[in-house]
Design a protein around this motif. Structure first.
Motif, PDB file in Angstrom:
ATOM      1  N   GLU A 309       0.857  -1.187   0.000  1.00  0.00           N
ATOM      2  CA  GLU A 309       0.000   0.000   0.000  1.00  0.00           C
ATOM      3  C   GLU A 309       0.893   1.238   0.000  1.00  0.00           C
ATOM      4  O   GLU A 309       1.800   1.349   0.813  1.00  0.00           O
ATOM      5  CB  GLU A 309      -0.886  -0.018   1.253  1.00  0.00           C
ATOM      6  CG  GLU A 309      -1.996   0.980   1.246  1.00  0.00           C
ATOM      7  CD  GLU A 309      -3.074   0.652   0.214  1.00  0.00           C
ATOM      8  OE1 GLU A 309      -3.345  -0.533  -0.010  1.00  0.00           O
ATOM      9  OE2 GLU A 309      -3.620   1.617  -0.363  1.00  0.00           O
ATOM     10  N   ARG A 310       0.635   2.146  -0.899  1.00  0.00           N
ATOM     11  CA  ARG A 310       1.447   3.365  -0.963  1.00  0.00           C
ATOM     12  C   ARG A 310       0.572   4.581  -0.649  1.00  0.00           C
ATOM     13  O   ARG A 310      -0.489   4.776  -1.264  1.00  0.00           O
ATOM     14  CB  ARG A 310       2.051   3.537  -2.357  1.00  0.00           C
ATOM     15  CG  ARG A 310       2.966   2.392  -2.731  1.00  0.00           C
ATOM     16  CD  ARG A 310       3.598   2.632  -4.085  1.00  0.00           C
ATOM     17  NE  ARG A 310       4.373   1.462  -4.502  1.00  0.00           N
ATOM     18  CZ  ARG A 310       5.149   1.445  -5.580  1.00  0.00           C
ATOM     19  NH1 ARG A 310       5.248   2.519  -6.353  1.00  0.00           N
ATOM     20  NH2 ARG A 310       5.816   0.349  -5.887  1.00  0.00           N
ATOM     21  N   LEU A 311       1.006   5.374   0.292  1.00  0.00           N
ATOM     22  CA  LEU A 311       0.268   6.599   0.586  1.00  0.00           C
ATOM     23  C   LEU A 311       1.210   7.613   1.230  1.00  0.00           C
ATOM     24  O   LEU A 311       2.302   7.266   1.679  1.00  0.00           O
ATOM     25  CB  LEU A 311      -0.932   6.328   1.501  1.00  0.00           C
ATOM     26  CG  LEU A 311      -0.673   5.941   2.949  1.00  0.00           C
ATOM     27  CD1 LEU A 311      -1.925   6.202   3.765  1.00  0.00           C
ATOM     28  CD2 LEU A 311      -0.284   4.477   3.068  1.00  0.00           C
ATOM     29  N   SER A 312       0.745   8.850   1.242  1.00  0.00           N
ATOM     30  CA  SER A 312       1.593   9.903   1.789  1.00  0.00           C
ATOM     31  C   SER A 312       1.439   9.967   3.304  1.00  0.00           C
ATOM     32  O   SER A 312       0.450   9.485   3.865  1.00  0.00           O
ATOM     33  CB  SER A 312       1.210  11.258   1.184  1.00  0.00           C
ATOM     34  OG  SER A 312      -0.057  11.657   1.676  1.00  0.00           O
ATOM     35  N   TYR A 313       2.435  10.549   3.928  1.00  0.00           N
ATOM     36  CA  TYR A 313       2.380  10.804   5.362  1.00  0.00           C
ATOM     37  C   TYR A 313       1.092  11.530   5.717  1.00  0.00           C
ATOM     38  O   TYR A 313       0.410  11.181   6.694  1.00  0.00           O
ATOM     39  CB  TYR A 313       3.604  11.640   5.747  1.00  0.00           C
ATOM     40  CG  TYR A 313       3.543  12.268   7.120  1.00  0.00           C
ATOM     41  CD1 TYR A 313       4.027  11.598   8.240  1.00  0.00           C
ATOM     42  CD2 TYR A 313       3.012  13.551   7.288  1.00  0.00           C
ATOM     43  CE1 TYR A 313       3.973  12.177   9.493  1.00  0.00           C
ATOM     44  CE2 TYR A 313       2.955  14.133   8.540  1.00  0.00           C
ATOM     45  CZ  TYR A 313       3.424  13.453   9.642  1.00  0.00           C
ATOM     46  OH  TYR A 313       3.373  14.031  10.878  1.00  0.00           O
ATOM     47  N   THR A 314       0.730  12.525   4.913  1.00  0.00           N
ATOM     48  CA  THR A 314      -0.462  13.323   5.200  1.00  0.00           C
ATOM     49  C   THR A 314      -1.721  12.458   5.186  1.00  0.00           C
ATOM     50  O   THR A 314      -2.583  12.567   6.066  1.00  0.00           O
ATOM     51  CB  THR A 314      -0.588  14.459   4.170  1.00  0.00           C
ATOM     52  OG1 THR A 314       0.613  15.243   4.213  1.00  0.00           O
ATOM     53  CG2 THR A 314      -1.786  15.350   4.477  1.00  0.00           C
ATOM     54  N   GLU A 315      -1.806  11.571   4.173  1.00  0.00           N
ATOM     55  CA  GLU A 315      -2.956  10.658   4.119  1.00  0.00           C
ATOM     56  C   GLU A 315      -2.965   9.718   5.320  1.00  0.00           C
ATOM     57  O   GLU A 315      -4.013   9.391   5.865  1.00  0.00           O
ATOM     58  CB  GLU A 315      -2.919   9.840   2.821  1.00  0.00           C
ATOM     59  CG  GLU A 315      -3.176  10.677   1.571  1.00  0.00           C
ATOM     60  CD  GLU A 315      -2.842   9.932   0.280  1.00  0.00           C
ATOM     61  OE1 GLU A 315      -3.655  10.005  -0.657  1.00  0.00           O
ATOM     62  OE2 GLU A 315      -1.777   9.286   0.199  1.00  0.00           O
ATOM     63  N   ALA A 316      -1.770   9.287   5.728  1.00  0.00           N
ATOM     64  CA  ALA A 316      -1.665   8.389   6.886  1.00  0.00           C
ATOM     65  C   ALA A 316      -2.158   9.082   8.148  1.00  0.00           C
ATOM     66  O   ALA A 316      -2.876   8.491   8.962  1.00  0.00           O
ATOM     67  CB  ALA A 316      -0.226   7.919   7.060  1.00  0.00           C
ATOM     68  N   ILE A 317      -1.797  10.346   8.309  1.00  0.00           N
ATOM     69  CA  ILE A 317      -2.258  11.110   9.468  1.00  0.00           C
ATOM     70  C   ILE A 317      -3.777  11.191   9.482  1.00  0.00           C
ATOM     71  O   ILE A 317      -4.430  11.003  10.515  1.00  0.00           O
ATOM     72  CB  ILE A 317      -1.641  12.538   9.455  1.00  0.00           C
ATOM     73  CG1 ILE A 317      -0.127  12.457   9.652  1.00  0.00           C
ATOM     74  CG2 ILE A 317      -2.293  13.424  10.513  1.00  0.00           C
ATOM     75  CD1 ILE A 317       0.313  12.040  11.029  1.00  0.00           C
ATOM     76  N   ASP A 318      -4.360  11.431   8.297  1.00  0.00           N
ATOM     77  CA  ASP A 318      -5.822  11.504   8.210  1.00  0.00           C
ATOM     78  C   ASP A 318      -6.462  10.192   8.657  1.00  0.00           C
ATOM     79  O   ASP A 318      -7.456  10.190   9.391  1.00  0.00           O
ATOM     80  CB  ASP A 318      -6.249  11.830   6.763  1.00  0.00           C
ATOM     81  CG  ASP A 318      -5.898  13.270   6.389  1.00  0.00           C
ATOM     82  OD1 ASP A 318      -5.625  14.062   7.321  1.00  0.00           O
ATOM     83  OD2 ASP A 318      -5.884  13.582   5.185  1.00  0.00           O
ATOM     84  N   ILE A 319      -5.908   9.090   8.177  1.00  0.00           N
ATOM     85  CA  ILE A 319      -6.453   7.771   8.532  1.00  0.00           C
ATOM     86  C   ILE A 319      -6.355   7.546  10.042  1.00  0.00           C
ATOM     87  O   ILE A 319      -7.299   7.091  10.686  1.00  0.00           O
ATOM     88  CB  ILE A 319      -5.705   6.653   7.767  1.00  0.00           C
ATOM     89  CG1 ILE A 319      -6.102   6.686   6.288  1.00  0.00           C
ATOM     90  CG2 ILE A 319      -5.997   5.286   8.383  1.00  0.00           C
ATOM     91  CD1 ILE A 319      -5.249   5.803   5.407  1.00  0.00           C
ATOM     92  N   LEU A 320      -5.199   7.898  10.608  1.00  0.00           N
ATOM     93  CA  LEU A 320      -4.993   7.684  12.042  1.00  0.00           C
ATOM     94  C   LEU A 320      -5.959   8.538  12.861  1.00  0.00           C
ATOM     95  O   LEU A 320      -6.525   8.088  13.857  1.00  0.00           O
ATOM     96  CB  LEU A 320      -3.543   8.004  12.414  1.00  0.00           C
ATOM     97  CG  LEU A 320      -2.500   6.996  11.897  1.00  0.00           C
ATOM     98  CD1 LEU A 320      -1.088   7.548  12.062  1.00  0.00           C
ATOM     99  CD2 LEU A 320      -2.630   5.653  12.608  1.00  0.00           C
ATOM    100  N   MET A 321      -6.161   9.782  12.408  1.00  0.00           N
ATOM    101  CA  MET A 321      -7.037  10.672  13.176  1.00  0.00           C
ATOM    102  C   MET A 321      -8.491  10.235  13.068  1.00  0.00           C
ATOM    103  O   MET A 321      -9.273  10.403  14.004  1.00  0.00           O
ATOM    104  CB  MET A 321      -6.868  12.109  12.690  1.00  0.00           C
ATOM    105  CG  MET A 321      -5.449  12.607  12.923  1.00  0.00           C
ATOM    106  SD  MET A 321      -5.280  14.328  13.404  1.00  0.00           S
ATOM    107  CE  MET A 321      -5.654  15.176  11.919  1.00  0.00           C
TER     108      MET A 321
END
Length: 466
Positions: A309-321
């Motif tokens: 799975e490839r995603l940006s740090y920013t997208e990862a932060i959104d998912i975590l939040m």
RNA sequence: UCCUCCCUAGCUCAGUUGGUUAGAGCAUCUGACUGUUAAUCAGAGGGUCGCUGGUUCAAGUCCAGCGGGGGGAGCCA
């Protein structure tokens, strides 16, 4: 004893079918069973996880000699290869003559027929290669090292020998071990009382390398595709199952690769290596799967068959939040991800390896290419289940001005970096690379849980025995 | 480095609210058994309870310090 029998390794003997053949084998005794009439001796020579059964008709052997054949002893056997009438092995060796090369006193030899804890085996690291587990791990480790060279060689990469001793502490990857020939009791001092490293062997302060990346970049700017594969040293006081003070790292560096090419290479290489392990070490993996980790083989096959799975740090932060998950450490844009966050993404949310890109520039190294947004850099971290970060890499900043500005901003001594900056001054090129922790790869492939169990002689804080 | 758990026979462990001589399995040794598969069966030997100090009539057990190890965290590969 007669020396006219050809010596075979156990791995080859187990495949032979020409019964009646006279052979010699040499190895270490794992167990001896039997009764007054017959002894069954399991001999292992490290060529394969399986032992071969040597059968000794005790009427033909001296009792005193047979007493020396104990767990751990080393013997040479002349005998006849026969089809095994017993269960558990296709062939066995009917012994004609046995020579004991080395005895192992049964009362003091630490390895027993029964299982030992990995913690205990660490305390006898000089003997643990003789166990099934470490035989398997060390053969897999070898296969992975060989597979890495094969992978890069087949793709036209040049194996670059980056230096072990370095004068540059600029990479910032961690604390260095100092290398010196000065008398540490009374070092020469300057007029101002500081240690005078101009009197040291190299005429300057030096240490063991924490990364071959910078030198890798120099070579990539000439050879195009290079990789380093060597020992790396970090003097960090890290006490975890994932860190060593001395470990091995693979660092490919590629001219004309952007961050996507970089990710493609990382993913392809990891899949290749896992497949290579399955192809070349299946017996060993099967053993580890049975003894330590019942999901190991499934996990390895899953990795090969599914895209990361490839995603940006920013997208990862959104998912975590948005996860609703309670984390010990808060999640917010700009903060580095904690282990618990990475684990959530890999093991709970995506259930597969994850490549995170475009991290905030303030939490990443100076050499990473700055994005146009002014906030992020083209970093990529490959996160694996159970292991966490297995690869860290980036597209490199190829602009002289931007790189210099970053070096100044981060107070890196420019005078030590002139040669690195020269690559951007003369014929600079877009390029990328990454670092793969070799032992972390071995952790993943073997299913072992502690990094001290995938290197022959681990070096960790307060421990340099053996 | 921080948090936490652990340290009892060669190994893996049990040991009750502190109480007589500290136990088990495996390993080792001895014996039995005509083909075993972590062989099986019978018997025997094996302990400075990590170290030092303290509390107590009494410490494997409670307390403190030190040492060693595991797990988690940080640093990262």
């Amino acid at each position: 004893m007669k020396e006219d029998f050809a010596t075979y390794r156990v791995k080859d003997l187990l495949k032979l079918t020409d019964f009646g053949k006279e052979i010699n084998l040499k190895g270490w005794v794992r167990t001896k069973r039997g009764n007054k009439q017959v002894a069954f001796i399991a001999v292992n020579d490290g060529s394969i996880i399986h032992s071969i059964q040597v059968v000794a008709d005790l009427g033909q052997f001296d009792e005193e000699l047979m007493k020396l054949v104990t767990t751990g002893s080393c013997i040479s056997v002349n005998g006849v290869l026969v089809e095994s009438p017993g269960q558990g092995q296709p062939v066995e060796v009917q012994a004609r003559a046995i020579e004991v090369y080395g005895t192992a006193d049964a009362g003091t030899y630490p390895l027993q027929k029964k299982g030992h804890t990995l913690e205990f085996l660490r305390e006898i690291a000089h003997l643990r290669p003789r166990t099934n587990t470490f035989g398997a791990v060390l053969r897999i480790r070898h296969a992975m090292a060989f597979g890495i060279h094969k992978y890069y060689n087949d793709r036209g990469f040049v194996y670059l020998h980056s230096p072990i001793i370095t004068g540059s502490d600029a990479e910032g990857a961690g604390a260095m071990f100092q290398v010196t020939t000065l008398d540490v009791e009374k070092p020469p001092r300057t007029e101002t009382g500081e240690v005078d490293y101009s009197k040291d062997f190299f005429g300057k302060h030096t240490g063991l390398t924490v990364s071959g990346q910078l030198e890798g970049e120099l070579a990539a700017m000439a050879l195009g595709l290079v990789y380093t594969f060597g020992p790396t040293f970090r003097a960090e006081n890290s006490n975890t199952p994932r860190h060593l003070a001395e470990f091995w790292m693979i660092e490919p560096e590629m001219a004309f690769y952007d961050i996507t090419d970089n990710m493609d290479l990382a993913e392809d290489m990891l899949k290749y290596l896992v497949q290579y392990a399955l192809d070349t070490c299946y017996d060993d993996l099967e053993f580890l799967n049975k003894m330590y980790d019942n999901e190991l083989l499934d996990r390895l096959k899953f990795i090969i068959e599914n895209p990361f799975e490839r995603l940006s740090y920013t997208e990862a932060i959104d998912i975590l939040m948005a996860s609703g998950q309670k984390f010990e450490f808060p999640v917010s844009w700009g903060l580095d991800l904690q282990s618990e966050h990475e684990r959530y993404l890999v093991e709970k949310h995506f259930l597969r390896p994850v490549i995170l890109t475009d991290y905030p520039r303030d939490i990443k190294a100076f050499y990473m290419k700055q994005n146009d947004d002014g906030k992020t850099v083209r970093a990529m971290d490959v996160l694996f289940p159970k292991i966490g970060e297995i690869i860290g890499g980036s597209q490199r900043e190829e602009s002289y001005e931007k790189l210099l500005a970053r070096i100044e901003e981060m107070h890196i001594p420019e005078k030590d970096m002139w040669w690195y900056l020269d690559t951007r001054k003369f014929g600079t090129a877009p390029h990328s690379g990454f670092g793969l922790g070799f032992e972390r790869l071995i952790l993943f492939v073997t299913g072992m849980a502690n990094i001290r169990d995938v290197i022959p002689f681990p070096r960790t804080p307060q421990n340099a025995e053996f």
